[in-house]
Design an enzyme around this catalytic site. Sequence first.
Site, PDB file in Angstrom:
ATOM      1  N   PHE A 244      -0.016 -15.919  -9.586  1.00 53.19           N
ATOM      2  CA  PHE A 244       0.787 -14.702 -10.617  1.00 53.19           C
ATOM      3  C   PHE A 244       2.091 -14.743  -9.682  1.00 53.19           C
ATOM      4  CE2 PHE A 244       1.592 -10.237 -11.838  1.00 53.19           C
ATOM      5  CZ  PHE A 244       1.710 -10.407 -12.986  1.00 53.19           C
TER       6      PHE A 244
ATOM      7  N   GLU B 279       9.704 -10.842  -6.428  1.00 54.10           N
ATOM      8  CA  GLU B 279      11.283 -11.901  -5.993  1.00 54.10           C
ATOM      9  C   GLU B 279      11.556 -11.184  -4.679  1.00 54.10           C
ATOM     10  OE1 GLU B 279      13.893 -12.364  -9.203  1.00 54.10           O
ATOM     11  OE2 GLU B 279      12.439 -13.206 -10.272  1.00 54.10           O
TER      12      GLU B 279
ATOM     13  N   SER C 278       8.921  -3.444  -6.673  1.00 57.75           N
ATOM     14  CA  SER C 278       8.471  -2.202  -7.389  1.00 57.75           C
ATOM     15  C   SER C 278       9.310  -2.498  -8.576  1.00 57.75           C
ATOM     16  CB  SER C 278       8.662  -0.817  -6.726  1.00 57.75           C
ATOM     17  OG  SER C 278       7.935  -0.905  -5.389  1.00 57.75           O
TER      18      SER C 278
ATOM     19  N   THR D  89       0.254 -14.615  -3.918  1.00 58.25           N
ATOM     20  CA  THR D  89      -1.134 -15.116  -3.561  1.00 58.25           C
ATOM     21  C   THR D  89      -1.734 -16.352  -3.876  1.00 58.25           C
ATOM     22  OG1 THR D  89      -1.549 -12.590  -3.352  1.00 58.25           O
ATOM     23  CG2 THR D  89      -3.518 -14.039  -3.582  1.00 58.25           C
TER      24      THR D  89
ATOM     25  N   ARG E  27     -24.733   4.613  19.352  1.00 57.60           N
ATOM     26  CA  ARG E  27     -23.885   5.069  20.790  1.00 57.60           C
ATOM     27  C   ARG E  27     -24.237   6.439  21.216  1.00 57.60           C
ATOM     28  NH1 ARG E  27     -21.075   3.282  24.893  1.00 57.60           N
ATOM     29  NH2 ARG E  27     -19.299   4.796  25.269  1.00 57.60           N
TER      30      ARG E  27
ATOM     31  N   GLN F  76     -21.292  17.326  15.695  1.00 59.84           N
ATOM     32  CA  GLN F  76     -20.904  17.772  14.336  1.00 59.84           C
ATOM     33  C   GLN F  76     -19.517  17.106  13.815  1.00 59.84           C
ATOM     34  OE1 GLN F  76     -21.377  22.013  14.123  1.00 59.84           O
ATOM     35  NE2 GLN F  76     -23.847  21.703  13.424  1.00 59.84           N
TER      36      GLN F  76
ATOM     37  N   GLN G 298     -12.062   5.644  14.574  1.00 58.69           N
ATOM     38  CA  GLN G 298     -12.158   6.677  15.580  1.00 58.69           C
ATOM     39  C   GLN G 298     -13.604   6.713  15.780  1.00 58.69           C
ATOM     40  OE1 GLN G 298      -9.271   8.035  16.243  1.00 58.69           O
ATOM     41  NE2 GLN G 298      -9.940   9.566  17.393  1.00 58.69           N
TER      42      GLN G 298
ATOM     43  N   GLU H 203       0.089  -4.839  -6.319  1.00 60.03           N
ATOM     44  CA  GLU H 203      -0.361  -4.466  -7.662  1.00 60.03           C
ATOM     45  C   GLU H 203      -0.059  -3.036  -7.934  1.00 60.03           C
ATOM     46  OE1 GLU H 203      -3.894  -5.890  -9.577  1.00 60.03           O
ATOM     47  OE2 GLU H 203      -3.879  -7.715  -8.068  1.00 60.03           O
TER      48      GLU H 203
ATOM     49  N   THR I  23       2.532  -0.265  -5.453  1.00 58.76           N
ATOM     50  CA  THR I  23       2.505   0.703  -4.406  1.00 58.76           C
ATOM     51  C   THR I  23       1.775   2.237  -4.917  1.00 58.76           C
ATOM     52  OG1 THR I  23       4.428   1.551  -4.549  1.00 58.76           O
ATOM     53  CG2 THR I  23       4.268  -0.488  -3.183  1.00 58.76           C
TER      54      THR I  23
HETATM   55  C1  LIG Z   1      -0.231  -9.993   0.955  1.00 61.60           C
HETATM   56  C2  LIG Z   1       0.481  -9.572  -0.481  1.00 61.60           C
HETATM   57  C3  LIG Z   1       0.130 -10.354  -1.324  1.00 61.60           C
HETATM   58  C4  LIG Z   1       0.831 -10.268  -2.732  1.00 61.60           C
HETATM   59  N1  LIG Z   1       0.713 -11.026  -3.830  1.00 61.60           N
HETATM   60  C5  LIG Z   1       1.457 -10.784  -5.036  1.00 61.60           C
HETATM   61  C6  LIG Z   1       1.325 -12.095  -5.841  1.00 61.60           C
HETATM   62  O1  LIG Z   1       0.267 -12.817  -6.035  1.00 61.60           O
HETATM   63  N2  LIG Z   1       2.164 -12.107  -7.112  1.00 61.60           N
HETATM   64  C7  LIG Z   1       3.231 -10.930  -7.082  1.00 61.60           C
HETATM   65  O2  LIG Z   1       3.974 -11.124  -7.907  1.00 61.60           O
HETATM   66  N3  LIG Z   1       3.397 -10.175  -5.922  1.00 61.60           N
HETATM   67  C8  LIG Z   1       2.644 -10.034  -5.071  1.00 61.60           C
HETATM   68  N4  LIG Z   1       2.853  -9.408  -3.945  1.00 61.60           N
HETATM   69  C9  LIG Z   1       4.073  -8.301  -4.049  1.00 61.60           C
HETATM   70  C10 LIG Z   1       3.694  -6.931  -4.071  1.00 61.60           C
HETATM   71  O3  LIG Z   1       3.214  -6.705  -5.243  1.00 61.60           O
HETATM   72  C11 LIG Z   1       4.827  -6.242  -3.537  1.00 61.60           C
HETATM   73  O4  LIG Z   1       5.105  -6.371  -2.314  1.00 61.60           O
HETATM   74  C12 LIG Z   1       4.870  -4.712  -4.223  1.00 61.60           C
HETATM   75  O5  LIG Z   1       4.736  -4.625  -5.485  1.00 61.60           O
HETATM   76  C13 LIG Z   1       6.043  -3.803  -3.370  1.00 61.60           C
HETATM   77  O6  LIG Z   1       7.194  -4.356  -3.768  1.00 61.60           O
HETATM   78  P1  LIG Z   1       8.090  -4.462  -2.446  1.00 61.60           P
HETATM   79  O7  LIG Z   1       7.386  -5.450  -1.432  1.00 61.60           O
HETATM   80  O8  LIG Z   1       9.230  -5.462  -3.014  1.00 61.60           O
HETATM   81  O9  LIG Z   1       8.583  -3.153  -1.981  1.00 61.60           O
HETATM   82  P2  LIG Z   1       9.610  -2.346  -2.576  1.00 61.60           P
HETATM   83  O10 LIG Z   1       9.463  -2.289  -4.035  1.00 61.60           O
HETATM   84  O11 LIG Z   1      10.955  -2.639  -2.085  1.00 61.60           O
HETATM   85  O12 LIG Z   1       9.250  -0.848  -2.103  1.00 61.60           O
HETATM   86  C14 LIG Z   1       9.544  -0.506  -0.687  1.00 61.60           C
HETATM   87  C15 LIG Z   1       9.132   0.937  -0.600  1.00 61.60           C
HETATM   88  O13 LIG Z   1       9.862   2.054  -1.692  1.00 61.60           O
HETATM   89  C16 LIG Z   1       8.901   2.645  -2.460  1.00 61.60           C
HETATM   90  N5  LIG Z   1       9.519   2.509  -3.534  1.00 61.60           N
HETATM   91  C17 LIG Z   1      10.128   1.657  -4.437  1.00 61.60           C
HETATM   92  N6  LIG Z   1      10.526   2.264  -5.686  1.00 61.60           N
HETATM   93  C18 LIG Z   1      10.107   3.482  -5.549  1.00 61.60           C
HETATM   94  C19 LIG Z   1      10.275   4.460  -6.904  1.00 61.60           C
HETATM   95  N7  LIG Z   1      10.875   4.408  -7.786  1.00 61.60           N
HETATM   96  N8  LIG Z   1       9.843   5.916  -6.304  1.00 61.60           N
HETATM   97  C20 LIG Z   1       9.159   6.138  -5.086  1.00 61.60           C
HETATM   98  N9  LIG Z   1       8.972   4.972  -3.939  1.00 61.60           N
HETATM   99  C21 LIG Z   1       9.527   3.636  -4.629  1.00 61.60           C
HETATM  100  C22 LIG Z   1       7.602   1.836  -2.388  1.00 61.60           C
HETATM  101  O14 LIG Z   1       6.498   2.525  -2.800  1.00 61.60           O
HETATM  102  C23 LIG Z   1       7.533   1.304  -1.059  1.00 61.60           C
HETATM  103  O15 LIG Z   1       7.031   2.396  -0.153  1.00 61.60           O
HETATM  104  C24 LIG Z   1       1.822  -9.385  -2.745  1.00 61.60           C
HETATM  105  C25 LIG Z   1       2.494  -8.835  -1.462  1.00 61.60           C
HETATM  106  C26 LIG Z   1       1.853  -9.011  -0.525  1.00 61.60           C
HETATM  107  C27 LIG Z   1       2.116  -8.172   0.912  1.00 61.60           C
END
Ligand SMILES: Cc1cc2nc3c(=O)[nH]c(=O)nc-3n(C[C@H](O)[C@H](O)[C@H](O)COP(=O)(O)OP(=O)(O)OC[C@H]3O[C@@H](n4cnc5c(N)ncnc54)[C@H](O)[C@@H]3O)c2cc1C
Length: 384
Positions: free
Chosen positions: A122, A126, A131, A157, A269, A280, A337, A364, A366
């Site tokens: 999928f 980019e 996000s 993926t 352990r 506890q 821990q 999918e 954050t």
């Molecule tokens: C191992 C892996 C597998 C993946 N597989 C796929 C796949 O198969 N297909 C695909 O299309 N994508 C895939 N992804 C991409 C994944 O969905 C994105 O990495 C994820 O959605 C976050 O986007 P980003 O990494 O650009 O982070 P960013 O969007 O740059 O976010 C950085 C930080 O800013 C925060 N942030 C961003 N916008 C806001 C907001 N409006 N309000 C508050 N906080 C915000 C985020 O929560 C995060 O903490 C994969 C990623 C990984 C690491």
Amino acid sequence: MIRDQETLQLLLDSIGSFVKEELIPREEEVAESDEIPEDIASQMRELGLFGLTIPEEFGGLGVTMEEEVNIAFELGRTSPAFRSFIGTNNGIGSIGILLDGTDEQKAHYLPRLASGEILSAFCLTEPDSGSDAASLRTTAVKEGNGYFINGTKRYITNAPHAGIFTVMARTNSDVKGAKGISAFIVEANTPGITIGKRDKKMGQKGAHTADVIFDNVWVPVSALIGEQEDVGFKTAMKVLDKGRLHIAAIAVGAAERVLDDSLRFAMERQQFGKPIADFQLIQAMLADSKAEIYAARCMVLDAARKRDEGKNVSTEASCAKMFATEMCSRVADRGVQIHGGAGYISEYAVERFYRDVRLFRLYEGTTQIQQVIIARNMIREAQQ
Ligand SMILES: Cc1cc2nc3c(=O)[nH]c(=O)nc-3n(C[C@H](O)[C@H](O)[C@H](O)COP(=O)(O)OP(=O)(O)OC[C@H]3O[C@@H](n4cnc5c(N)ncnc54)[C@H](O)[C@@H]3O)c2cc1C
């Protein structure tokens, strides 16, 4: 909705045995080699694991959402890399075709995905659009009876193994945001596609992600999902809505596994002349984890049942994904821990799970994006 409890139980038992007898003993090997062994892939095909969610008419098992999350609870109990290998065919790589594809597209691709003959991937994310997925820049420009696709997709993926990609691209550059985006099915052997180097990841060794680069990739009009332009973002969001419940259920299974390992360790352990489970402060960590897992399990099941009833579960799916994945990280942290120094040593599975489950809070959508969705839905409902 569970269609037939007895049949489901038989399936859960066979998947549970497969996890316990075949997958758990191979976890370390997969983590070391960073590969899913071919004999495991064949067993997955034989068990029908690639086609769990694909309807029976296309060769799958056509499970309901409630059945799917019950299966995911079982699959979550082993390394997430195994789940990732079958995950795209059951989720983000097939659901777009299933929900919005034409009859021809479904008939052509779904049987091969269900059997595991080909893998799917999928392509939404980019380099400059994560996000904020609606800001994606990949273009699909219409020329004659087809489109030329150009752009780069990141962290995809199963990209190195995929036979087909669901690609979100901008067909209408005059429209900014979600409305100008369309979804395409692109075969991996189409000229102009390059797969980047496999990403080196924190965890989930054996699951592979990479860039997918599209350089003047020509696809016919029939590759457009549903043969409808400008509705691809809606398709992508529907795919993710369902995927969130699946990830939440996997997180519950992973947390249960970590807690089982931690309880067993705590009972064996000994320190200060008795098992650490007698202390506890250790009991508090075990009890908090148990209660949080129970809460997450109930949320996931409730949201799944509502989805099966045809209700809109956008809020519930985001609540479940956020709570279950954050909970899973807390349980993994407590697991380390409870294991003490041993929890930092890779001989114990908890060290690997601690790193593996971190991803659940990122992809999918954050945790922050789930919060945004939940609050936005709340405000919209209050305004009505
Ligand atoms: C191992 C892996 C597998 C993946 N597989 C796929 C796949 O198969 N297909 C695909 O299309 N994508 C895939 N992804 C991409 C994944 O969905 C994105 O990495 C994820 O959605 C976050 O986007 P980003 O990494 O650009 O982070 P960013 O969007 O740059 O976010 C950085 C930080 O800013 C925060 N942030 C961003 N916008 C806001 C907001 N409006 N309000 C508050 N906080 C915000 C985020 O929560 C995060 O903490 C994969 C990623 C990984 C690491």
